[in-house]
Design an enzyme around this catalytic site. Structure first.
Site, PDB file in Angstrom:
ATOM      1  N   ASP A 252       1.011  -1.294   0.087  1.00  0.00           N
ATOM      2  CA  ASP A 252       0.002   0.037   0.203  1.00  0.00           C
ATOM      3  C   ASP A 252       0.996   1.197  -0.103  1.00  0.00           C
ATOM      4  O   ASP A 252       1.983   1.169   0.383  1.00  0.00           O
ATOM      5  CB  ASP A 252      -0.968  -0.154   1.246  1.00  0.00           C
ATOM      6  CG  ASP A 252      -1.727   1.169   1.474  1.00  0.00           C
ATOM      7  OD1 ASP A 252      -2.272   1.531   0.506  1.00  0.00           O
ATOM      8  OD2 ASP A 252      -1.693   1.820   2.620  1.00  0.00           O
ATOM      9  N   LEU A 253       0.372   2.239  -0.345  1.00  0.00           N
ATOM     10  CA  LEU A 253       1.306   3.688  -0.352  1.00  0.00           C
ATOM     11  C   LEU A 253       1.181   4.479   0.752  1.00  0.00           C
ATOM     12  O   LEU A 253       2.036   4.617   1.522  1.00  0.00           O
ATOM     13  CB  LEU A 253       0.787   4.453  -1.733  1.00  0.00           C
ATOM     14  CG  LEU A 253       1.775   5.767  -1.830  1.00  0.00           C
ATOM     15  CD1 LEU A 253       3.129   5.618  -2.240  1.00  0.00           C
ATOM     16  CD2 LEU A 253       1.262   6.474  -3.272  1.00  0.00           C
ATOM     17  N   ASP A 254      -0.141   5.027   1.157  1.00  0.00           N
ATOM     18  CA  ASP A 254      -0.256   6.275   2.033  1.00  0.00           C
ATOM     19  C   ASP A 254      -0.119   5.517   3.249  1.00  0.00           C
ATOM     20  O   ASP A 254      -0.707   4.545   3.635  1.00  0.00           O
ATOM     21  CB  ASP A 254      -1.503   6.731   1.774  1.00  0.00           C
ATOM     22  CG  ASP A 254      -1.491   7.479   0.536  1.00  0.00           C
ATOM     23  OD1 ASP A 254      -0.826   8.154   0.326  1.00  0.00           O
ATOM     24  OD2 ASP A 254      -2.670   7.316  -0.334  1.00  0.00           O
TER      25      ASP A 254
ATOM     26  N   THR B 203       1.357  10.747   3.818  1.00  0.00           N
ATOM     27  CA  THR B 203       0.504  11.391   3.352  1.00  0.00           C
ATOM     28  C   THR B 203      -0.835  11.892   3.886  1.00  0.00           C
ATOM     29  O   THR B 203      -1.548  12.755   3.566  1.00  0.00           O
ATOM     30  CB  THR B 203       0.121  11.130   1.653  1.00  0.00           C
ATOM     31  OG1 THR B 203       0.068   9.603   1.834  1.00  0.00           O
ATOM     32  CG2 THR B 203       1.267  11.157   0.799  1.00  0.00           C
TER      33      THR B 203
ATOM     34  N   LYS C 183      -8.825   6.815   6.415  1.00  0.00           N
ATOM     35  CA  LYS C 183      -7.685   6.127   6.081  1.00  0.00           C
ATOM     36  C   LYS C 183      -7.822   4.819   5.116  1.00  0.00           C
ATOM     37  O   LYS C 183      -8.783   4.103   5.528  1.00  0.00           O
ATOM     38  CB  LYS C 183      -6.773   5.927   7.302  1.00  0.00           C
ATOM     39  CG  LYS C 183      -6.249   7.097   7.677  1.00  0.00           C
ATOM     40  CD  LYS C 183      -4.969   6.789   8.734  1.00  0.00           C
ATOM     41  CE  LYS C 183      -4.313   8.120   9.183  1.00  0.00           C
ATOM     42  NZ  LYS C 183      -3.501   7.890  10.442  1.00  0.00           N
ATOM     43  N   GLY C 184      -7.259   4.805   3.883  1.00  0.00           N
ATOM     44  CA  GLY C 184      -7.496   3.430   3.187  1.00  0.00           C
ATOM     45  C   GLY C 184      -8.841   3.637   2.387  1.00  0.00           C
ATOM     46  O   GLY C 184      -8.921   2.736   1.624  1.00  0.00           O
TER      47      GLY C 184
ATOM     48  N   ARG D  41     -11.417   8.107  -2.561  1.00  0.00           N
ATOM     49  CA  ARG D  41     -11.861   9.621  -2.441  1.00  0.00           C
ATOM     50  C   ARG D  41     -13.400   9.603  -2.459  1.00  0.00           C
ATOM     51  O   ARG D  41     -13.885  10.431  -1.599  1.00  0.00           O
ATOM     52  CB  ARG D  41     -11.323  10.317  -3.429  1.00  0.00           C
ATOM     53  CG  ARG D  41     -11.357  11.589  -3.623  1.00  0.00           C
ATOM     54  CD  ARG D  41     -10.896  12.362  -4.466  1.00  0.00           C
ATOM     55  NE  ARG D  41      -9.593  11.896  -5.290  1.00  0.00           N
ATOM     56  CZ  ARG D  41      -9.077  12.089  -6.508  1.00  0.00           C
ATOM     57  NH1 ARG D  41      -9.718  12.795  -7.373  1.00  0.00           N
ATOM     58  NH2 ARG D  41      -7.775  11.595  -6.813  1.00  0.00           N
TER      59      ARG D  41
ATOM     60  N   SER E 186      -2.745   0.575  -4.425  1.00  0.00           N
ATOM     61  CA  SER E 186      -3.049   1.792  -3.642  1.00  0.00           C
ATOM     62  C   SER E 186      -4.459   1.920  -4.090  1.00  0.00           C
ATOM     63  O   SER E 186      -4.830   1.914  -5.443  1.00  0.00           O
ATOM     64  CB  SER E 186      -2.127   2.901  -3.855  1.00  0.00           C
ATOM     65  OG  SER E 186      -2.662   4.087  -3.371  1.00  0.00           O
ATOM     66  N   ALA E 187      -5.053   2.533  -3.444  1.00  0.00           N
ATOM     67  CA  ALA E 187      -6.551   3.101  -3.584  1.00  0.00           C
ATOM     68  C   ALA E 187      -6.325   4.659  -4.233  1.00  0.00           C
ATOM     69  O   ALA E 187      -7.213   5.054  -4.955  1.00  0.00           O
ATOM     70  CB  ALA E 187      -7.237   3.172  -2.437  1.00  0.00           C
ATOM     71  N   SER E 188      -5.114   5.228  -4.111  1.00  0.00           N
ATOM     72  CA  SER E 188      -4.963   6.398  -4.597  1.00  0.00           C
ATOM     73  C   SER E 188      -4.897   6.631  -6.022  1.00  0.00           C
ATOM     74  O   SER E 188      -3.901   6.057  -6.643  1.00  0.00           O
ATOM     75  CB  SER E 188      -3.674   7.138  -3.902  1.00  0.00           C
ATOM     76  OG  SER E 188      -3.723   8.396  -4.295  1.00  0.00           O
TER      77      SER E 188
ATOM     78  N   ASN F  60      -3.722   9.399  -7.079  1.00  0.00           N
ATOM     79  CA  ASN F  60      -2.459  10.176  -7.117  1.00  0.00           C
ATOM     80  C   ASN F  60      -1.282   9.450  -7.171  1.00  0.00           C
ATOM     81  O   ASN F  60      -0.102   9.831  -7.078  1.00  0.00           O
ATOM     82  CB  ASN F  60      -2.417  11.335  -5.891  1.00  0.00           C
ATOM     83  CG  ASN F  60      -3.754  12.228  -6.384  1.00  0.00           C
ATOM     84  OD1 ASN F  60      -3.716  12.974  -7.184  1.00  0.00           O
ATOM     85  ND2 ASN F  60      -4.527  12.475  -5.291  1.00  0.00           N
TER      86      ASN F  60
ATOM     87  N   LYS G   2     -10.878  -1.384  -1.646  1.00  0.00           N
ATOM     88  CA  LYS G   2     -10.645  -2.151  -0.734  1.00  0.00           C
ATOM     89  C   LYS G   2     -11.558  -2.320   0.462  1.00  0.00           C
ATOM     90  O   LYS G   2     -12.347  -0.985   0.716  1.00  0.00           O
ATOM     91  CB  LYS G   2      -9.385  -2.033   0.321  1.00  0.00           C
ATOM     92  CG  LYS G   2      -7.946  -1.981  -0.706  1.00  0.00           C
ATOM     93  CD  LYS G   2      -6.969  -1.379  -0.137  1.00  0.00           C
ATOM     94  CE  LYS G   2      -5.648  -1.219  -1.068  1.00  0.00           C
ATOM     95  NZ  LYS G   2      -4.537  -0.424  -0.677  1.00  0.00           N
TER      96      LYS G   2
ATOM     97  N   GLU H  75       0.216  -3.301   4.582  1.00  0.00           N
ATOM     98  CA  GLU H  75      -0.875  -2.349   4.708  1.00  0.00           C
ATOM     99  C   GLU H  75      -0.955  -1.749   6.022  1.00  0.00           C
ATOM    100  O   GLU H  75      -0.692  -2.370   6.979  1.00  0.00           O
ATOM    101  CB  GLU H  75      -2.103  -3.166   4.547  1.00  0.00           C
ATOM    102  CG  GLU H  75      -2.928  -2.960   3.271  1.00  0.00           C
ATOM    103  CD  GLU H  75      -3.466  -1.790   2.964  1.00  0.00           C
ATOM    104  OE1 GLU H  75      -3.617  -1.014   3.793  1.00  0.00           O
ATOM    105  OE2 GLU H  75      -3.899  -1.311   1.851  1.00  0.00           O
ATOM    106  N   ASP H  76      -1.454  -0.533   6.103  1.00  0.00           N
ATOM    107  CA  ASP H  76      -1.813   0.203   7.221  1.00  0.00           C
ATOM    108  C   ASP H  76      -3.317   0.429   7.579  1.00  0.00           C
ATOM    109  O   ASP H  76      -3.685   0.768   8.686  1.00  0.00           O
ATOM    110  CB  ASP H  76      -1.282   1.544   7.314  1.00  0.00           C
ATOM    111  CG  ASP H  76      -1.942   2.574   6.345  1.00  0.00           C
ATOM    112  OD1 ASP H  76      -2.286   2.060   5.292  1.00  0.00           O
ATOM    113  OD2 ASP H  76      -1.975   3.701   6.852  1.00  0.00           O
TER     114      ASP H  76
END
Ligand code: BG6
Ligand code: MG
Length: 219
Positions: free
Chosen positions: A11-13, A19, A47-48, A51, A116-118, A120, A147, A171-172
């Site tokens: 995962d990214l964020d 971020t 979180k996670g 948008r 990632s869900a982002s 960006n 997710k 994953e966070d």
């Protein structure tokens, strides 16, 4: 379960980069524009989360409703502010040990992907200088189900040509842990055991894995 890790999906964020604070600032700005306040504790709920879903939660907190057009405009405003904050992002904001751990995996022949869900994510990886460390990048532009649906991780595994059972996800967010488990992958939670209850194991940060492997982590 003991499994051979042939691929690692990140995962990214919150795992590679912090971020969450920038997301918070942009959502808070939108909330204030709409006439209500939004606390950091409330931000935990976003979180996670995609948008679109984040905006729904924010509106619920503010006790507001909006038609679909207005929601699309509000989400676009939030994203424009978020991207503005990202303009200052650089490699110093990579979370401790993340870059070193990615390098060590590549050095050991373990494949690496982003899940990632982002929307960006490509922009963020480029700003951090981490794009070349991922063989596959699956982001919020490529998936139709967020997710805890496993779609994002299954796509990453397919791109890496690795069976899900040989993939480990980092994953966070609890929704991401659920997605990994539903994909039949191992799930390493990055954060606190109290919030990541279903993960196979939980670490504070990727720097801990470097310590086990005898690799130095950046501060
Ligand atoms: C996730 C974040 O990685 O991406 C969420 O944890 C965020 O907070 C989601 O809402 C979508 O991000 P973006 O950049 O597409 O708005
Ligand atoms: Mg995350």
């Amino acid at each position: 379960m003991i499994r051979e890790m042939r691929a690692a999906i990140f995962d990214l964020d919150g795992v590679i980069v912090d971020t969450a604070h920038y997301h918070y600032l942009a959502w808070k700005r939108l909330a204030q524009d709409l006439g209500f306040d939004f606390s950091e504790a409330e931000n935990e709920r976003l979180k996670g989360v995609s948008r679109t879903r984040s905006l729904e939660i924010l509106l619920e907190i503010g006790g507001l409703t909006m038609d679909e057009d207005a929601r699309a405009r509000a989400a676009a405003r939030k994203n424009a502010w978020y991207v503005e904050y990202l303009a200052h992002l650089d490699a110093s904001e990579i979370l401790p040990g993340a870059a070193e751990y990615l390098h060590s995996l590549r050095g050991r022949g373990v494949k690496t992907a982003l899940g990632s869900a982002s929307k960006n994510a490509p922009l963020i990886l480029a700003r951090l200088g981490l794009t070349p460390l991922f063989e596959a990048i699956v982001d919020g532009n490529m998936v139709s189900r967020a997710k805890p649906d496993p779609e994002v991780f299954l796509r990453a595994a397919r791109q890496l040509r690795t069976p899900p059972a040989s993939c480990i996800v980092f994953e966070d967010a609890e929704a991401g842990i659920q997605a990994a488990l539903r994909a039949g992958m191992g799930a390493v939670g990055v954060g606190r055991p109290e919030t990541l209850k279903t993960a196979d194991m939980v670490i504070e940060g990727l720097y801990q894995l470097n310590a086990l492997l005898g690799i130095r982590s950046s501060a």
